[in-house]
Design an enzyme around this catalytic site. Structure first.
Site, PDB file in Angstrom:
ATOM      1  N   HIS A   1       0.668  -1.221  -0.329  1.00 52.75           N
ATOM      2  CA  HIS A   1       0.247   0.244  -0.046  1.00 52.75           C
ATOM      3  C   HIS A   1       0.953   1.462  -0.182  1.00 52.75           C
ATOM      4  CE1 HIS A   1       0.040  -0.134   4.219  1.00 52.75           C
ATOM      5  NE2 HIS A   1       0.126   1.045   4.956  1.00 52.75           N
TER       6      HIS A   1
ATOM      7  N   GLY B   1      -8.234 -27.551  -2.743  1.00 52.72           N
ATOM      8  CA  GLY B   1      -9.694 -27.136  -3.041  1.00 52.72           C
ATOM      9  C   GLY B   1     -10.072 -28.038  -1.500  1.00 52.72           C
TER      10      GLY B   1
ATOM     11  N   GLY C   1     -13.833 -25.545   4.572  1.00 54.67           N
ATOM     12  CA  GLY C   1     -13.348 -26.135   5.732  1.00 54.67           C
ATOM     13  C   GLY C   1     -13.637 -24.468   7.008  1.00 54.67           C
TER      14      GLY C   1
ATOM     15  N   ILE D   1      -2.401  -0.485  12.142  1.00 57.93           N
ATOM     16  CA  ILE D   1      -3.083   0.062  13.213  1.00 57.93           C
ATOM     17  C   ILE D   1      -4.343   0.120  13.060  1.00 57.93           C
ATOM     18  CG2 ILE D   1      -0.827   1.318  13.175  1.00 57.93           C
ATOM     19  CD1 ILE D   1      -3.118   3.703  13.027  1.00 57.93           C
ATOM     20  N   LEU D   2      -4.890  -0.265  14.160  1.00 60.72           N
ATOM     21  CA  LEU D   2      -6.280  -0.604  14.487  1.00 60.72           C
ATOM     22  C   LEU D   2      -6.494   1.210  15.750  1.00 60.72           C
ATOM     23  CD1 LEU D   2      -9.190  -1.576  14.711  1.00 60.72           C
ATOM     24  CD2 LEU D   2      -7.972  -3.215  17.178  1.00 60.72           C
TER      25      LEU D   2
ATOM     26  N   GLY E   1       3.104   6.428   7.844  1.00 65.14           N
ATOM     27  CA  GLY E   1       4.315   6.270   8.067  1.00 65.14           C
ATOM     28  C   GLY E   1       5.265   5.318   8.056  1.00 65.14           C
ATOM     29  N   ASN E   2       4.636   4.810   9.515  1.00 64.52           N
ATOM     30  CA  ASN E   2       5.737   3.742   9.718  1.00 64.52           C
ATOM     31  C   ASN E   2       5.620   2.691   8.940  1.00 64.52           C
ATOM     32  OD1 ASN E   2       5.382   4.082  12.954  1.00 64.52           O
ATOM     33  ND2 ASN E   2       7.416   3.413  12.594  1.00 64.52           N
ATOM     34  N   SER E   3       4.645   1.939   7.963  1.00 65.07           N
ATOM     35  CA  SER E   3       3.975   1.261   7.258  1.00 65.07           C
ATOM     36  C   SER E   3       5.289   0.963   6.062  1.00 65.07           C
ATOM     37  CB  SER E   3       3.278   2.356   6.522  1.00 65.07           C
ATOM     38  OG  SER E   3       1.661   1.722   6.863  1.00 65.07           O
TER      39      SER E   3
ATOM     40  N   ASP F   1      -0.047  -7.736   1.440  1.00 67.63           N
ATOM     41  CA  ASP F   1       0.656  -6.577   1.410  1.00 67.63           C
ATOM     42  C   ASP F   1       2.613  -6.005   1.586  1.00 67.63           C
ATOM     43  OD1 ASP F   1       0.434  -3.558   2.145  1.00 67.63           O
ATOM     44  OD2 ASP F   1       0.323  -3.792   3.699  1.00 67.63           O
TER      45      ASP F   1
END
Length: 463
Positions: free
Chosen positions: A110, A269, A272, A231-232, A211-213, A140
């Site tokens: 991202h 395939g 579950g 982050i949450l 910015g830490n990404s 990501d």
């Protein structure tokens, strides 16, 4: 017990006691962290680690989302060309050098997605144009390469060996503040459900912000254990819940990007579900660890290998699993043609089944401008596929997902955007790609699409 220590010891003293033996021998001073001017300090480790963490500046072009520009009368009156209006945008993120010889840099997809140009700035202020080797939206992860001398790379640790409670340090460029360091602990492991794709996150309370990404999550040896990714937060800032991609997963993706330039998803395939207490009791199990197979696809690698519905998968290639998502993640990151060994229980008896990974096939449809495509001509330029399992579980809905929209195409002008989820066509809920093709075929008239876009929804009329 360590809990009573918190009542009597200062945090810094606890840090020193906890990690004196975790550091290299030359860094240990009488069982404490290295001394910096007489005090325990992380500075010696950071002096070695921070040169490997880089700042990434991205320039991209995006389509201007102005409702007035979608009005044909408005466009004709002001003589605006019948082409999408674009604007240039800039973004910053972080990356970490993992190969100093070849100049490989790991970052998040991202961070560089839709990038026109990518520039990498080192700690010593040298700046380089970066080449995008490949990217994988499902994990990501993206891989860049620069040509530079005297690079410093981080040692990549085995992320399977980290434990909840281990101290970690996040290094990156939050809000453009270069080479920012924050510390915390590993708060959780194996986190998922924060979006689509393949997820096995490390949770940490080390402060992670925009910015830490793509930067580095390191242990106290200065070894890379994760790539900060999400982050949450309800405000957009850090609240102590951040997520990093473990290095073992990142390495799997990186190796495929180096060799093939992309990641080819594998499949065996099976369908579950997780083992809850009720299912475990029904199958006569004392533990809920593992995943139960509830469906075998006809002609699939699983069927050819002899797997059966009601088999309980306990281990994948010798690694214990606790959920069906873990099984899906491991298989999905393996190359087609590789063999995976599943330790299972069948009727209470253990056995091992070897399955050769097959290619993950996905039904997609597109529209053609001349009406010869699979869909309505006004949908030309877009690619549609069934909503993936993770998205369906998160949104608790079915539908058809817009995977791609070509800039300037009829689909783009009609208002469709990548990642839109079409819930219904002409008020008929969608359950499959085939149904979507029947309802929105090349000879269909006006279409009423009910679309979910992010956290909102809208109706779109296609003529």
């Amino acid at each position: 017990m360590i809990r009573p220590l918190f009542k009597h010891l200062a945090p810094l003293s606890l840090l020193a006691l906890s990690f004196g033996t975790a550091l290299p021998a030359q860094a240990q001073v009488q069982g404490t962290l290295p001394l910096q001017q007489g005090m325990p300090s992380l500075a010696p480790m950071l002096k070695q680690a921070t040169p490997a963490v880089v700042n990434i500046a991205v320039t991209a072009k995006s389509e201007v989302q102005n409702p007035l520009l979608q009005d044909p009368f408005f466009r004709r009156f002001f003589e605006i060309p019948d082409e999408p209006q674009e604007r240039e945008s800039q973004a910053v993120g972080s990356g970490v050098i993992v190969d100093a010889v070849k100049g490989y840099i790991l970052t998040n997809n991202h961070v560089v997605d839709q990038a026109e140009t990518i520039k990498v700035r080192l700690v010593d202020d040298r700046e380089f144009d970066a080449k995008l080797i490949g990217k994988d939206p499902d994990t990501d992860i993206a891989l860049l390469q620069i040509k530079a001398d005297n690079l410093k790379a981080l040692v990549v640790a085995d992320s399977d060996k980290i434990e909840v409670g281990d101290f970690v340090v996040a290094i990156g460029s939050p809000f453009g503040l270069r080479t920012t360091v924050t510390s915390g602990i590993v708060s959780g492991l194996g986190r998922s459900g924060m979006g689509t794709g393949y997820q096995d996150f490390i949770q940490t309370d080390a402060s992670i912000n925009p910015g830490n990404s793509g930067g580095a999550l390191v242990n106290l040896r200065g070894e890379l254990v994760g790539i900060p990714s999400q982050i949450l937060s309800r405000s957009g800032g850090n609240i102590g819940i951040g997520f990093a991609i473990p290095t073992n997963l990142a390495k799997l993706v990186m190796n495929q990007l180096v060799q093939y330039g992309s990641v080819e998803r594998g499949r065996i395939g099976v369908g579950g579900q997780d083992l809850d207490p009720a299912l475990a009791k029904a199958f006569g199990l004392s533990s809920t660890r593992g995943a139960v197979i509830n469906q075998i696809m006809p002609g699939s690698p699983a069927e050819k290998a002899g797997l059966k519905s009601e088999d309980i998968v306990l281990k994948v290639n010798g690694r214990e699993i606790s959920s069906f998502a873990q099984l899906r993640n491991i298989v999905g990151l393996m190359r087609v043609g590789e063999k995976v060994d599943l330790d299972i229980l069948r009727n209470g008896k253990p056995r091992t089944v070897s399955v050769v990974i097959g290619k993950a096939e996905e039904a997609t449809v597109t529209g053609g401008k001349d009406g010869s495509g699979d869909l309505h001509p006004a949908l030309a330029g877009a690619v549609f596929a069934a909503v993936d399992e993770a998205t369906a579980k998160r949104l608790r809905t079915g539908g058809i997902q817009v995977r791609e929209v070509a800039p300037g195409s009829p689909a783009a002008r009609a208002g469709l955007r990548p990642d839109d989820i079409i819930l219904s066509v002409n008020r008929q809920p969608l359950a499959s790609v085939e149904q979507f093709q029947r309802l929105a075929g090349p000879k269909a008239g006006e279409l009423l699409l009910h679309i979910q876009r992010g956290a909102g929804a809208l109706f779109l009329i296609i003529r």
